[in-house]
Design an enzyme around this catalytic site. Structure first.
Site, PDB file in Angstrom:
ATOM      1  CG  HIS A  67      -0.294  -0.022   2.541  1.00  0.00           C
ATOM      2  ND1 HIS A  67       0.040   1.121   3.240  1.00  0.00           N
ATOM      3  CD2 HIS A  67       0.090  -1.056   3.331  1.00  0.00           C
ATOM      4  CE1 HIS A  67       0.592   0.793   4.396  1.00  0.00           C
ATOM      5  NE2 HIS A  67       0.645  -0.530   4.475  1.00  0.00           N
ATOM      6  CG  ASP A  69      -3.091   3.671   2.334  1.00  0.00           C
ATOM      7  OD1 ASP A  69      -2.468   2.696   1.869  1.00  0.00           O
ATOM      8  OD2 ASP A  69      -4.035   3.555   3.143  1.00  0.00           O
ATOM      9  CD  GLU A 134      -2.799  -1.963   5.332  1.00  0.00           C
ATOM     10  OE1 GLU A 134      -2.745  -2.993   6.046  1.00  0.00           O
ATOM     11  OE2 GLU A 134      -2.417  -0.854   5.746  1.00  0.00           O
ATOM     12  CD  GLU A 135      -1.533   2.028   7.402  1.00  0.00           C
ATOM     13  OE1 GLU A 135      -2.290   1.630   8.318  1.00  0.00           O
ATOM     14  OE2 GLU A 135      -0.322   1.752   7.349  1.00  0.00           O
ATOM     15  CD  GLU A 163       1.451  -4.159   6.002  1.00  0.00           C
ATOM     16  OE1 GLU A 163       2.041  -3.399   6.815  1.00  0.00           O
ATOM     17  OE2 GLU A 163       0.444  -3.809   5.364  1.00  0.00           O
ATOM     18  CG  HIS A 349       0.865   3.269  12.258  1.00  0.00           C
ATOM     19  ND1 HIS A 349      -0.399   2.731  12.399  1.00  0.00           N
ATOM     20  CD2 HIS A 349       1.298   2.850  11.042  1.00  0.00           C
ATOM     21  CE1 HIS A 349      -0.706   2.019  11.330  1.00  0.00           C
ATOM     22  NE2 HIS A 349       0.322   2.077  10.487  1.00  0.00           N
TER      23      HIS A 349
END
Length: 377
Positions: A67, A69, A134-135, A163, A349
């Protein structure tokens, strides 16, 4: 001489792509893939950008998925350097998406470039499945690409999702599966009344408490070689009017199972309801199946990954199924063997997200080595 994977990662990190925005990432990646012979197909919906890129028509098909995003930055003033202005400090590259997961996207592209330069006529096909959802809700991303591929009979033989799976150093852990997620909203009904006259009502909190205690103490399964035992957790309880002198008419309990391949959603639902009925509760439940578990056991892809990490990183990797869900839950529907392999997850994150600069050539080399082992002539 600068590392090509590092430079591509910088370009991707500089794209402002807070979910569900792609921010131009796929355009950059597509510009690398098109000269290699990839056909680019955009399958977009509701402002979400999805790219399916494929080179070749023969089996086996090896796909890199991921992803573009990223999660929101949080307070900008707390970042040491701007989150979308990648910066190297003390051997680390800083920026939103360095760990999760633009660095992996860059490594997969450069790995494919290097692999094709050395193996232009390899037997098989290559693909990229990328999304900008995805997020976020993940309702218009990988899932709709998989639906489109499934509708036309396309399947994937090998898939790597980038990931961030490593714990302390690159390659020390990879994911060969993920647990399933089954949520429920349980409403236990009672009869509201004045708290001074409890005999005139029925307190649903009191009635639910023994059942909840039993559910919390239940062993749902014992897991298996790859999975820890299934867990059941309450996330929210709400009941009452806010007044201290009213027995509530109902209580709402939100809960979640994280379950292994040792259990099924249907089996967990039946066992939970049996406990509620044993306690003679007046209840209703709304269920949501967020994800089924998936697993790739020992075989060509897992063996290739273990060998690649041993050769490139000099360590033995650990296969793990811990953590939350990923887009692998959708891809598993059309894929035979799938792993998640990426950089250290420690800062994902977070403010000042970063990974080590020396991770870039190593991760690209790991991906390339896996390609060489699984798509050898």
């Amino acid at each position: 001489m600068s590392d090509p994977t590092l430079e591509l990662a910088k370009n991707l990190i500089a794209c402002h792509s807070v979910t569900p925005e792609d921010g131009g990432c796929m355009e950059i990646i597509g510009a690398h893939l098109k000269p290699l012979g990839f056909t680019l197909e955009y399958i977009n919906r509701n402002g979400v950008t999805n790219l399916w890129a494929r080179r070749g028509t023969q089996a086996p098909l090896f796909v890199f998925a991921g992803h573009t995003d990223v999660v929101p930055t949080g307070p900008l003033e707390k970042w040491t350097s701007p989150p979308f202005a990648p910066e190297i400090r003390d051997g680390m590259l800083y920026g939103r998406g360095t760990a999760d997961m633009k660095s992996s996207l860059a490594a997969s592209v450069t790995a494919v470039e290097a692999f094709l330069a050395a193996n232009p006529d390899f037997p098989g096909s290559l693909g990229f499945l990328l999304t900008s959802d995805e997020e976020g809700d993940a309702t218009d991303g990988t899932v709709i690409v998989v639906e489109a591929l499934k509708a036309r009979g396309e399947t994937i033989d090998f898939c790597i999702i980038g990931e961030p799976t490593s714990v302390d150093t690159l390659g020390d852990m990879i994911k060969n599966g993920r647990r399933g997620s089954l949520s429920g909203v349980l409403t236990v009904k009672g009869i509201q009344c004045h708290i001074a006259y409890p005999e005139k009502g029925r307190n649903p909190i009191h009635e639910a408490a023994p059942a909840l205690a039993e559910l919390a103490a239940t062993e749902w399964d014992r897991g298996n070689e790859y999975y820890q035992p299934t867990t059941w957790q309450i996330s929210n309880i709400h009941g009452g009017t806010g007044a201290t002198n009213v027995v509530p008419g109902s209580v709402e309990v939100k809960f979640n199972f994280r379950f292994s391949t040792a259990s099924t959603p249907e089996g967990l639902q039946a066992r939970l309801c049996a406990i509620l009925e044993k306690h003679k509760l007046d209840y209703e439940i709304k269920w949501t199946l967020g994800a089924r578990p998936f697993l790739t056991g020992r075989g060509p892809l897992a063996d290739a990954a273990s060998t690649a990490i041993r050769e490139v990183c000099g360590i033995e990797t650990e296969l793990s199924t811990t953590g939350g869900t990923s887009d692998g839950r959708f891809i598993a529907d059309i894929c035979k063997q799938m792993l998640e392999i990426g950089p250290v997850n420690a800062t994902s994150h977070k403010i000042d997200e970063c990974i080590t600069v020396d991770s870039y050539p190593k991760l690209s080399a790991v991906y390339r080595r896996i390609l060489e082992q699984t798509l050898s002539a």
